[in-house]
Design a protein around this motif. Sequence first.
Motif, short mmCIF file in Angstrom:
data_model
loop_
_atom_site.label_atom_id
_atom_site.label_comp_id
_atom_site.label_asym_id
_atom_site.label_seq_id
_atom_site.Cartn_x
_atom_site.Cartn_y
_atom_site.Cartn_z
N GLY A 190 0.71 -1.24 -0.19
CA GLY A 190 0.04 0.16 -0.08
C GLY A 190 0.95 1.13 0.01
N GLY A 191 1.73 1.32 0.88
CA GLY A 191 2.73 2.60 0.85
C GLY A 191 3.62 2.72 -0.34
N PRO A 192 4.33 1.49 -0.40
CA PRO A 192 5.41 1.60 -1.41
C PRO A 192 4.86 1.88 -2.88
CG PRO A 192 6.02 -0.11 -0.31
CD PRO A 192 4.69 0.38 0.26
N LEU A 193 3.42 1.60 -3.25
CA LEU A 193 2.95 1.73 -4.71
C LEU A 193 1.77 2.71 -4.43
CD1 LEU A 193 2.33 -2.17 -5.40
CD2 LEU A 193 3.93 -0.79 -6.12
N ALA A 194 1.71 3.45 -3.44
CA ALA A 194 0.73 4.53 -2.89
C ALA A 194 -0.57 4.15 -3.55
CB ALA A 194 1.35 5.62 -3.99
N LEU A 195 -1.32 3.17 -3.13
CA LEU A 195 -2.50 2.54 -3.31
C LEU A 195 -3.27 3.03 -2.70
CD1 LEU A 195 -1.67 -1.15 -3.69
CD2 LEU A 195 -2.02 0.37 -5.61
N GLU A 196 -4.76 3.51 -2.95
CA GLU A 196 -5.86 4.08 -2.29
C GLU A 196 -6.34 2.73 -1.19
OE1 GLU A 196 -6.60 6.95 -1.93
OE2 GLU A 196 -5.39 7.77 -3.55
N PRO A 197 -6.85 3.00 -0.25
CA PRO A 197 -7.67 2.06 0.54
C PRO A 197 -8.68 1.41 -0.02
CG PRO A 197 -7.28 4.14 1.87
CD PRO A 197 -6.90 4.42 0.53
N GLU A 198 -9.34 1.87 -0.99
CA GLU A 198 -10.50 1.12 -1.75
C GLU A 198 -9.97 0.38 -2.61
OE1 GLU A 198 -10.42 4.52 -1.08
OE2 GLU A 198 -10.36 5.56 -2.94
N GLN A 199 -8.63 0.57 -3.24
CA GLN A 199 -8.06 -0.24 -4.01
C GLN A 199 -7.43 -1.57 -3.20
OE1 GLN A 199 -5.14 2.68 -5.99
NE2 GLN A 199 -5.68 1.40 -7.71
N LEU A 200 -6.82 -1.53 -2.22
CA LEU A 200 -6.40 -2.77 -1.39
C LEU A 200 -7.17 -3.01 -0.05
CD1 LEU A 200 -3.41 -4.28 -1.09
CD2 LEU A 200 -2.74 -2.27 0.35
N ARG A 201 -8.31 -3.88 -0.51
CA ARG A 201 -9.02 -4.08 0.53
C ARG A 201 -8.99 -5.11 1.54
NH1 ARG A 201 -13.29 -3.29 -4.07
NH2 ARG A 201 -11.46 -4.11 -5.10
N LEU A 202 -9.30 -5.10 2.78
CA LEU A 202 -8.92 -6.06 3.74
C LEU A 202 -10.26 -6.25 4.51
CD1 LEU A 202 -6.21 -4.86 3.84
CD2 LEU A 202 -5.74 -6.78 5.17
N PRO A 203 -10.69 -7.58 5.16
CA PRO A 203 -11.85 -7.37 6.27
C PRO A 203 -11.43 -6.37 7.34
CG PRO A 203 -11.07 -9.71 5.93
CD PRO A 203 -10.02 -8.76 5.26
N ASP A 204 -12.61 -5.90 8.07
CA ASP A 204 -12.26 -4.94 9.00
C ASP A 204 -12.19 -5.68 10.38
OD1 ASP A 204 -12.12 -2.79 10.93
OD2 ASP A 204 -14.14 -1.87 10.19
N GLY A 205 -11.06 -5.73 11.03
CA GLY A 205 -10.55 -6.52 12.20
C GLY A 205 -11.31 -5.96 13.26
N LEU A 206 -11.59 -4.45 13.23
CA LEU A 206 -12.30 -3.65 14.32
C LEU A 206 -13.69 -3.68 14.28
CD1 LEU A 206 -9.73 -1.07 14.60
CD2 LEU A 206 -9.83 -2.81 16.05
N ALA A 207 -14.48 -4.16 13.31
CA ALA A 207 -15.88 -4.18 13.14
C ALA A 207 -16.58 -4.70 14.54
CB ALA A 207 -16.28 -4.98 11.81
N ARG A 208 -17.62 -3.91 14.88
CA ARG A 208 -18.15 -4.39 16.32
C ARG A 208 -18.84 -5.68 16.05
NH1 ARG A 208 -20.93 0.07 19.49
NH2 ARG A 208 -22.74 -1.34 19.54
N HIS A 209 -19.26 -6.10 14.94
CA HIS A 209 -19.77 -7.33 14.76
C HIS A 209 -19.10 -7.86 13.46
CE1 HIS A 209 -22.92 -5.99 17.26
NE2 HIS A 209 -23.26 -4.85 16.28
N PRO A 210 -18.09 -9.02 13.86
CA PRO A 210 -17.42 -9.45 12.88
C PRO A 210 -18.03 -10.55 12.09
CG PRO A 210 -16.33 -9.65 15.16
CD PRO A 210 -17.54 -9.06 15.42
N GLU A 211 -19.09 -11.12 12.74
CA GLU A 211 -19.68 -12.24 11.67
C GLU A 211 -20.61 -11.33 10.56
OE1 GLU A 211 -20.08 -12.12 15.07
OE2 GLU A 211 -19.31 -14.16 15.40
N GLN A 212 -21.07 -10.25 10.91
CA GLN A 212 -21.50 -9.27 9.75
C GLN A 212 -20.65 -8.55 8.82
OE1 GLN A 212 -24.35 -6.93 12.41
NE2 GLN A 212 -24.33 -5.52 10.79
N GLU A 213 -19.43 -8.33 9.55
CA GLU A 213 -18.50 -7.77 8.48
C GLU A 213 -17.91 -8.99 7.67
OE1 GLU A 213 -16.96 -5.22 7.62
OE2 GLU A 213 -15.02 -5.94 6.91
N ALA A 214 -17.77 -10.26 7.96
CA ALA A 214 -17.43 -11.23 7.06
C ALA A 214 -18.59 -11.47 6.06
CB ALA A 214 -17.34 -12.42 8.00
N ARG A 215 -19.71 -11.20 6.58
CA ARG A 215 -20.87 -11.27 5.47
C ARG A 215 -20.68 -10.12 4.31
NH1 ARG A 215 -24.09 -13.37 9.39
NH2 ARG A 215 -24.85 -11.34 10.18
N ARG A 216 -20.38 -8.95 5.03
CA ARG A 216 -20.13 -7.65 4.15
C ARG A 216 -19.21 -8.00 3.07
NH1 ARG A 216 -16.91 -4.29 3.01
NH2 ARG A 216 -15.57 -4.60 4.50
#
Length: 252
Positions: free
Chosen positions: A94-120
């Motif tokens: 992300g840093g070396p290639l200057a990618l935008e967050p919406e280009q390099l996506r990951l699940p949100d580990g801080l989501a209040r409801h991880p099961e819901q985040e996984a479905r999303r």
Amino acid sequence: MAASAEALGQRVAALVLAGLRPSPAGAPAKPLGLATGRTMEPVYAALVEQLSGLASQDRQQRLAGWSSFNLDEYVGLGPDDPESFAASMARSLGGPLALEPEQLRLPDGLARHPEQEARRYGQAIAAAGGLGLQLLGLGDNGHVGFNEPPCGPGAPTRCLGLDPATRLQNAGFFAAGLAGVPQRAITVGLVEILAAETVVLVVSGEAKAEILRRSLEEPPQPQLPASWLQGHPRLRVMVDEAAASRLGCLRV
Ligand code: GLP
């Protein structure tokens, strides 16, 4: 077969780089599926190096089309935590290639409801048309992503408890050692992995030789999640000599 993990990294990076080229018809390529872990470190270092060797316009074109979904994230860790996969990806790509967050996506580990985040997250992959080239490392227990044994080929993107073997495998990444490794994670499921256009299983080192052999040579079974990859029509296994040392097809 590559002579070393570094040479393997160069080859895998070249494959990813080729996939970043826009198709002649201009159709956007499907998103990349990316992994984290020690195996991917030389891959991403080589990818940054190979991209920096391109003419500026070519590089910009390829990076503008970048779209990826990482396989997994620990529940409870976010991008500001150096031990998260989000932070690891920011450091390596992300840093070396200057990618935008919406280009390099990951699940949100801080989501209040991880099961819901996984479905999303699973729905976001589906909405993007599924995955194109999926890079995979191999866990010491035969997992891919965080699809821990036992796991069937129908397992969707979900939140799950980590296997003790996996927490041990990854303890070295945590300042607090094993005690610091989260108990749960969100992972892309085998369903989405097996639906990717191409799957590239990347394995290096003698320590992975036996689990790689079992994953490729034993019948597909829940105790070896990676063994379900045998049924994928476009599976590429990219290995170094040490990891390949027990493969029967290479024995003379
Ligand atoms: C980790 C990750 C996987 C990774 C695999 C291999 O736990 N969840 O995505 O590919 O296990 O890790 P390593 O390359 O460090 O051996």
